[in-house]
Design an enzyme around this catalytic site. Structure first.
Site, PDB file in Angstrom:
ATOM      1  N   CYS A   1       0.818  -1.227   0.000  1.00 34.88           N
ATOM      2  CA  CYS A   1       0.000   0.000   0.000  1.00 34.88           C
ATOM      3  C   CYS A   1       0.849   1.273   0.000  1.00 34.88           C
ATOM      4  O   CYS A   1       0.355   2.345  -0.326  1.00 34.88           O
ATOM      5  CB  CYS A   1      -0.947  -0.001   1.188  1.00 34.88           C
ATOM      6  SG  CYS A   1      -2.084  -1.385   1.137  1.00 34.88           S
TER       7      CYS A   1
ATOM      8  N   HIS B   1      -3.247   7.361   1.816  1.00 36.26           N
ATOM      9  CA  HIS B   1      -3.660   6.027   1.372  1.00 36.26           C
ATOM     10  C   HIS B   1      -5.006   5.735   2.021  1.00 36.26           C
ATOM     11  O   HIS B   1      -5.206   5.994   3.211  1.00 36.26           O
ATOM     12  CB  HIS B   1      -2.609   4.999   1.807  1.00 36.26           C
ATOM     13  CG  HIS B   1      -3.101   3.595   1.694  1.00 36.26           C
ATOM     14  ND1 HIS B   1      -3.675   3.110   0.529  1.00 36.26           N
ATOM     15  CD2 HIS B   1      -3.125   2.569   2.591  1.00 36.26           C
ATOM     16  CE1 HIS B   1      -4.026   1.850   0.728  1.00 36.26           C
ATOM     17  NE2 HIS B   1      -3.714   1.505   1.957  1.00 36.26           N
TER      18      HIS B   1
ATOM     19  N   ASN C   1     -10.107   0.050  -0.407  1.00 34.55           N
ATOM     20  CA  ASN C   1      -8.639   0.141  -0.330  1.00 34.55           C
ATOM     21  C   ASN C   1      -8.075  -0.448  -1.634  1.00 34.55           C
ATOM     22  O   ASN C   1      -8.172  -1.652  -1.862  1.00 34.55           O
ATOM     23  CB  ASN C   1      -8.175  -0.651   0.896  1.00 34.55           C
ATOM     24  CG  ASN C   1      -6.661  -0.650   1.067  1.00 34.55           C
ATOM     25  OD1 ASN C   1      -5.923  -0.294   0.145  1.00 34.55           O
ATOM     26  ND2 ASN C   1      -6.199  -1.064   2.223  1.00 34.55           N
TER      27      ASN C   1
HETATM   28  O1  UT7 Z   1      -3.834  -0.932   3.455  1.00 40.63           O
HETATM   29  C1  UT7 Z   1      -2.944  -1.574   4.293  1.00 40.63           C
HETATM   30  C2  UT7 Z   1      -3.189  -1.235   5.664  1.00 40.63           C
HETATM   31  N1  UT7 Z   1      -4.382  -1.911   6.147  1.00 40.63           N
HETATM   32  C3  UT7 Z   1      -5.050  -1.352   7.104  1.00 40.63           C
HETATM   33  O2  UT7 Z   1      -4.720  -0.252   7.474  1.00 40.63           O
HETATM   34  C4  UT7 Z   1      -6.160  -2.108   7.763  1.00 40.63           C
HETATM   35  C5  UT7 Z   1      -6.081  -1.865   9.236  1.00 40.63           C
HETATM   36  N2  UT7 Z   1      -7.128  -2.534  10.012  1.00 40.63           N
HETATM   37  C6  UT7 Z   1      -8.419  -2.191   9.931  1.00 40.63           C
HETATM   38  O3  UT7 Z   1      -8.802  -1.339   9.157  1.00 40.63           O
HETATM   39  C7  UT7 Z   1      -9.392  -2.835  10.902  1.00 40.63           C
HETATM   40  O4  UT7 Z   1      -8.667  -3.573  11.854  1.00 40.63           O
HETATM   41  C8  UT7 Z   1     -10.421  -3.749  10.189  1.00 40.63           C
HETATM   42  C9  UT7 Z   1     -11.403  -2.919   9.410  1.00 40.63           C
HETATM   43  C10 UT7 Z   1      -9.714  -4.742   9.285  1.00 40.63           C
HETATM   44  C11 UT7 Z   1     -11.225  -4.542  11.233  1.00 40.63           C
HETATM   45  O5  UT7 Z   1     -11.853  -3.649  12.144  1.00 40.63           O
HETATM   46  P1  UT7 Z   1     -11.756  -3.908  13.726  1.00 40.63           P
HETATM   47  O6  UT7 Z   1     -12.557  -2.869  14.368  1.00 40.63           O
HETATM   48  O7  UT7 Z   1     -10.298  -4.019  14.058  1.00 40.63           O
HETATM   49  O8  UT7 Z   1     -12.509  -5.271  13.854  1.00 40.63           O
HETATM   50  P2  UT7 Z   1     -11.972  -6.676  14.432  1.00 40.63           P
HETATM   51  O9  UT7 Z   1     -11.039  -7.316  13.476  1.00 40.63           O
HETATM   52  O10 UT7 Z   1     -11.515  -6.461  15.830  1.00 40.63           O
HETATM   53  O11 UT7 Z   1     -13.320  -7.527  14.449  1.00 40.63           O
HETATM   54  C12 UT7 Z   1     -14.450  -7.155  15.281  1.00 40.63           C
HETATM   55  C13 UT7 Z   1     -15.573  -8.144  15.067  1.00 40.63           C
HETATM   56  C14 UT7 Z   1     -15.144  -9.596  15.153  1.00 40.63           C
HETATM   57  O12 UT7 Z   1     -16.183 -10.322  15.796  1.00 40.63           O
HETATM   58  P3  UT7 Z   1     -16.041 -10.738  17.350  1.00 40.63           P
HETATM   59  O13 UT7 Z   1     -14.799 -11.566  17.435  1.00 40.63           O
HETATM   60  O14 UT7 Z   1     -15.948  -9.439  18.099  1.00 40.63           O
HETATM   61  O15 UT7 Z   1     -17.314 -11.508  17.598  1.00 40.63           O
HETATM   62  C15 UT7 Z   1     -15.068 -10.038  13.715  1.00 40.63           C
HETATM   63  O16 UT7 Z   1     -15.293 -11.418  13.551  1.00 40.63           O
HETATM   64  O17 UT7 Z   1     -16.126  -7.976  13.759  1.00 40.63           O
HETATM   65  C16 UT7 Z   1     -16.181  -9.247  13.095  1.00 40.63           C
HETATM   66  N3  UT7 Z   1     -15.988  -9.017  11.660  1.00 40.63           N
HETATM   67  C17 UT7 Z   1     -16.998  -8.783  10.816  1.00 40.63           C
HETATM   68  N4  UT7 Z   1     -18.310  -8.676  10.994  1.00 40.63           N
HETATM   69  C18 UT7 Z   1     -19.063  -8.400   9.909  1.00 40.63           C
HETATM   70  C19 UT7 Z   1     -14.819  -8.977  10.989  1.00 40.63           C
HETATM   71  N5  UT7 Z   1     -15.044  -8.712   9.688  1.00 40.63           N
HETATM   72  C20 UT7 Z   1     -16.386  -8.567   9.552  1.00 40.63           C
HETATM   73  C21 UT7 Z   1     -17.227  -8.292   8.469  1.00 40.63           C
HETATM   74  N6  UT7 Z   1     -18.551  -8.195   8.686  1.00 40.63           N
HETATM   75  N7  UT7 Z   1     -16.745  -8.066   7.217  1.00 40.63           N
END
Ligand code: UT7
Length: 330
Positions: A120, A257, A287
């Site tokens: 990225c 980005h 993204n």
């Molecule tokens: O471009 C390169 C750089 N990349 C980035 O900068 C990405 C950085 N990370 C992020 O943007 C975020 O961490 C994400 C958007 C990927 C995830 O957001 P988060 O607030 O960190 O969510 P999480 O991974 O902690 O997941 C929270 C909950 C989980 O459920 P439980 O374990 O709390 O029951 C996941 O299973 O959300 C669930 N979950 C979803 N639910 C519905 C994860 N993906 C999804 C989804 N739809 N697509």
């Protein structure tokens, strides 16, 4: 009064262009593929839709289209170009470089063309490389392209990653010009790139020619990446502005980005930047990795927000980890 400042060679952005696949995939479409919802995706990321390439739309074709539009916008022709740098992690083939394929598509038979792979952060790395080549007198006019088809390396059964990415391309034309050595002059002022390979397994693709002999799928520890993103991005932006001797208030537009709205808001808060000076396109593009910055830049140029003479700060962080910032007066 005449300007008595010594002249320096700067890389001036002459034009920009972009290209997107025809097919738009909304969050509602996404919820038919994996167990997710528009509400979750918008709240956690800010993404509402992304473009997905058809079989005939590739990193090469999107990159070449963006490059043609950038040259047209610059009022230049392909024959003016003596270097092409393509930032991509999703090349058409393992080799040759997609840059050489685009070079052939544009009918250019002189100069050089190569790819840069910094995920990225690729576009920021490519700008830094192009600027160094121009300053060293190795190139006079460089096409810097970010082009990606991340849809091809997504695991479409993994809702934690497939909802985040999209396809597209953006390009800028840089030309070396002698200008007074002042922040008021046009051109790239500062470039900063960083990496820390200890984090290589936080965001990666689980395949490759030398290991699995397959292309592989994207894997990410989202929370880990998020944690480092705000700190790394804020610190590199701060370094770039300090080196240029300017403050956030002197920057007209931040073109980051486009990974996650919450990362952009967190960084803005940390540096005291008002959100109305941040170009955000992730709601419609998702993204697009190395393509996201030139895509956002092109949108803001064509809708009239970014004007000639504006100070612009590009920044990115991605797999590796890699990160970087480029400060330029457009
Ligand atoms: O471009 C390169 C750089 N990349 C980035 O900068 C990405 C950085 N990370 C992020 O943007 C975020 O961490 C994400 C958007 C990927 C995830 O957001 P988060 O607030 O960190 O969510 P999480 O991974 O902690 O997941 C929270 C909950 C989980 O459920 P439980 O374990 O709390 O029951 C996941 O299973 O959300 C669930 N979950 C979803 N639910 C519905 C994860 N993906 C999804 C989804 N739809 N697509």
């Amino acid at each position: 009064m005449t300007d008595t400042k010594p002249l320096v060679r700067r890389s001036v952005i002459m034009g920009s262009g972009s290209a997107l696949p025809l097919r738009i995939m909304t969050n509602a479409d996404m919820s038919k593929v994996v167990d997710t919802s528009d509400e979750w995706i918008v709240e956690r990321t800010g993404i509402k839709a992304r473009h997905i390439a058809s079989d005939s739309e590739t990193t090469r074709s999107l990159g070449a289209d963006a490059a043609r539009r950038a040259l047209e916008h610059a009022g230049m022709t392909a024959q003016d170009v003596d270097l092409i740098i393509v930032a991509t992690s999703t090349p058409d083939q393992t080799f040759p470089a997609t840059a050489t394929l685009i070079q052939a598509d544009l009918g250019i038979t002189r100069g050089a063309a190569f790819d840069i792979q910094a995920v990225c952060s690729g576009f920021v790395y490519a700008l830094a490389m192009a600027d160094a080549m121009i300053k060293a007198g190795q190139a006079g006019c460089v096409l810097v392209i970010g082009s990606e088809t991340f849809s091809r390396i997504l695991d479409w059964t993994d809702r934690t990653t497939c909802v985040l990415f999209g396809d597209g391309a953006g390009a800028v034309v840089l030309r070396g010009e002698m200008v007074p050595d002042s922040p008021a002059s046009r051109g790239i002022q500062v470039t900063r790139i960083r990496s820390d390979g200890r984090y290589h397994d936080k965001l990666y693709v689980d395949g490759g020619p030398s290991t699995t002999k397959t292309v592989g799928h994207l894997r990410m520890e989202g929370r880990e990446v998020f944690k480092h993103a705000v700190t790394n991005i804020a610190s590199i932006m701060d370094e770039a502005m300090t080196e240029a001797g300017i403050a956030p208030k002197d920057v007209d537009w931040f073109v980051p980005h486009q990974a996650n709205r919450r990362i952009l808001e967190g960084t803005a808060r940390k540096l005291g930047i008002s959100e109305d000076r941040i170009v955000m396109t992730l709601d419609r593009h998702g993204n697009t990795s190395a393509a996201s910055i030139p895509l956002a830049f092109d949108v803001a140029i064509r809708d009239g927000r970014i004007k000639k003479g504006n100070m612009v700060l590009f920044e990115a962080m991605g797999g590796g980890f890699t990160w970087g910032a480029v400060l330029a007066r457009y």
